[in-house]
Enzyme design. Sequence first.
Site, PDB file in Angstrom:
ATOM      1  N   GLN A  51       0.872  -1.062  -0.013  1.00 57.72           N
ATOM      2  CA  GLN A  51       0.085  -0.016   0.050  1.00 57.72           C
ATOM      3  C   GLN A  51       0.863   1.371  -0.154  1.00 57.72           C
ATOM      4  O   GLN A  51       1.942   1.288   0.870  1.00 57.72           O
ATOM      5  CB  GLN A  51      -0.879  -0.052   1.203  1.00 57.72           C
ATOM      6  CG  GLN A  51      -1.922  -1.080   1.264  1.00 57.72           C
ATOM      7  CD  GLN A  51      -1.195  -2.248   2.194  1.00 57.72           C
ATOM      8  OE1 GLN A  51      -0.158  -2.467   2.285  1.00 57.72           O
ATOM      9  NE2 GLN A  51      -2.026  -3.022   2.500  1.00 57.72           N
ATOM     10  N   ASP A  67      -3.660   1.427  -3.747  1.00 52.02           N
ATOM     11  CA  ASP A  67      -4.451   2.349  -2.655  1.00 52.02           C
ATOM     12  C   ASP A  67      -4.062   3.767  -2.660  1.00 52.02           C
ATOM     13  O   ASP A  67      -3.444   4.361  -1.753  1.00 52.02           O
ATOM     14  CB  ASP A  67      -3.915   1.669  -1.215  1.00 52.02           C
ATOM     15  CG  ASP A  67      -4.554   0.248  -0.847  1.00 52.02           C
ATOM     16  OD1 ASP A  67      -5.117  -0.282  -1.819  1.00 52.02           O
ATOM     17  OD2 ASP A  67      -4.301  -0.184   0.166  1.00 52.02           O
ATOM     18  N   ASP A  95      -7.047  -1.558  -5.694  1.00 54.95           N
ATOM     19  CA  ASP A  95      -8.025  -1.044  -4.564  1.00 54.95           C
ATOM     20  C   ASP A  95      -7.721   0.465  -4.405  1.00 54.95           C
ATOM     21  O   ASP A  95      -7.418   1.028  -3.515  1.00 54.95           O
ATOM     22  CB  ASP A  95      -7.629  -1.654  -3.199  1.00 54.95           C
ATOM     23  CG  ASP A  95      -7.795  -3.295  -3.293  1.00 54.95           C
ATOM     24  OD1 ASP A  95      -8.653  -3.697  -4.142  1.00 54.95           O
ATOM     25  OD2 ASP A  95      -7.134  -4.031  -2.480  1.00 54.95           O
ATOM     26  N   ARG A 111     -14.247  -4.442  -5.025  1.00 57.93           N
ATOM     27  CA  ARG A 111     -14.387  -5.619  -4.260  1.00 57.93           C
ATOM     28  C   ARG A 111     -14.551  -5.254  -2.585  1.00 57.93           C
ATOM     29  O   ARG A 111     -14.162  -3.900  -2.380  1.00 57.93           O
ATOM     30  CB  ARG A 111     -13.267  -6.454  -4.298  1.00 57.93           C
ATOM     31  CG  ARG A 111     -11.916  -6.087  -4.056  1.00 57.93           C
ATOM     32  CD  ARG A 111     -10.861  -7.087  -3.904  1.00 57.93           C
ATOM     33  NE  ARG A 111      -9.565  -6.464  -3.544  1.00 57.93           N
ATOM     34  CZ  ARG A 111      -8.394  -7.235  -2.942  1.00 57.93           C
ATOM     35  NH1 ARG A 111      -8.654  -8.661  -2.746  1.00 57.93           N
ATOM     36  NH2 ARG A 111      -7.382  -6.801  -2.577  1.00 57.93           N
ATOM     37  N   TRP A 117     -14.091  -4.560   0.861  1.00 66.64           N
ATOM     38  CA  TRP A 117     -12.954  -4.808   2.000  1.00 66.64           C
ATOM     39  C   TRP A 117     -13.748  -5.247   3.038  1.00 66.64           C
ATOM     40  O   TRP A 117     -13.205  -6.092   4.207  1.00 66.64           O
ATOM     41  CB  TRP A 117     -12.253  -3.471   2.158  1.00 66.64           C
ATOM     42  CG  TRP A 117     -11.180  -3.242   3.338  1.00 66.64           C
ATOM     43  CD1 TRP A 117     -10.457  -4.323   3.703  1.00 66.64           C
ATOM     44  CD2 TRP A 117     -10.581  -2.161   3.801  1.00 66.64           C
ATOM     45  NE1 TRP A 117      -9.311  -3.863   4.389  1.00 66.64           N
ATOM     46  CE2 TRP A 117      -9.552  -2.794   4.502  1.00 66.64           C
ATOM     47  CE3 TRP A 117     -10.811  -0.822   3.707  1.00 66.64           C
ATOM     48  CZ2 TRP A 117      -8.775  -1.495   5.373  1.00 66.64           C
ATOM     49  CZ3 TRP A 117     -10.084   0.151   4.332  1.00 66.64           C
ATOM     50  CH2 TRP A 117      -9.199  -0.469   5.157  1.00 66.64           C
TER      51      TRP A 117
END
Length: 333
Positions: A141, A164, A185, A245, A247
């Site tokens: 991340q 991220d 993400d 998706r 988390w």
Amino acid sequence: MFSIFTIISALPLAVFSLSPPSSRTTPPTGAFIVRSGTTSSSEYASLTEAVAALPSGTSAVTIFMYPGTYSEQVDITRAAVTIMGYTEDPGSYTSNQVTITAGESAGTAGSDDASGTLRLHADDIALYNIDIKNTFGSGSQAIALSNYGNQVGVYACGLYGYQDTLLAEQGLQVYLQSYIEGAVDFIFGQTAQGYFEGNTLAVSGTGCITASGRDEDNDAIYLFNHNTIIKASDATTIDYTYLGRPWSDFAQVIFLNTEVETALEAALWMEWSSSEPNTDHVVFADYNTTGSGVPSSLDRPSWATALTSSEAADYTLSSALGTTSWVDSDYLM
Ligand SMILES: *[C@@H]1O[C@H](CO)[C@@H](O)[C@H](O)[C@H]1NC(C)=O
């Protein structure tokens, strides 16, 4: 004789009503001025120095940044700050001339938030025409903008990362006419009510665009309306792209009127993982998803919804945020 009705209906349909200023190349009166390499004692050479010089309290302050690449990680903890980048076209991120860049990973920094190139831990913040980059790349991340503020507006900015990129964590937030790039993400967070309009979402590698961490039946939502999804110019091989998706298992993400120019998977949405699907209570929905990247036969999972036009009409800026008076409507369509 034309009736009023005839005259009105003869007007061309105004699809875009964006009305940002035509340029923003001089600092507003009273602004704190940031200029790379400055030798003037009334200016600051970095955003860090300007932020440190802000008066305490909650009076509204403006920071104006001259063109340049500013290599720094900045944490804003004082409320009511507007940061404007010099630009000859305030309505579009494509002409931005100010970049804030760093390359921290969450692994090294200790948390997602701590890796952020620009971190907002105060309310009533507005960012205009600033590019914010986390150059760490893949493997951890690595956040470009870590946003913990309430009533934060991000206008014609560029957010660049890989995994991220944008932590849209809490409070009311809008992202308008901006560019958000990543692979895994790359728009994520837990309790924020985020509204995204007129942005370009650029996919640079395999993964999901959003990862909502809504973990109970609360107001958290990411509502997207009239955004364009593209393949980033520096993209690596993309095995798949999904809209999102979960988390957490109350994840709530809505995509309305999305123009898609890079290949999406037919399911549109993915489970978190096979061992932890997190799909029990998700609200994942789309309406009017069009463009060359949309497979001709979509195959949404049972826990995702294709909205009807009347269902889609219930999702608005106001429904997502409640209070909207703080939003700069110059950047709304
Ligand atoms: C669908 O979305 C596109 C933008 O992607 C827009 O131009 C069009 O008007 C929308 N159609 C409807 C029926 O809302």
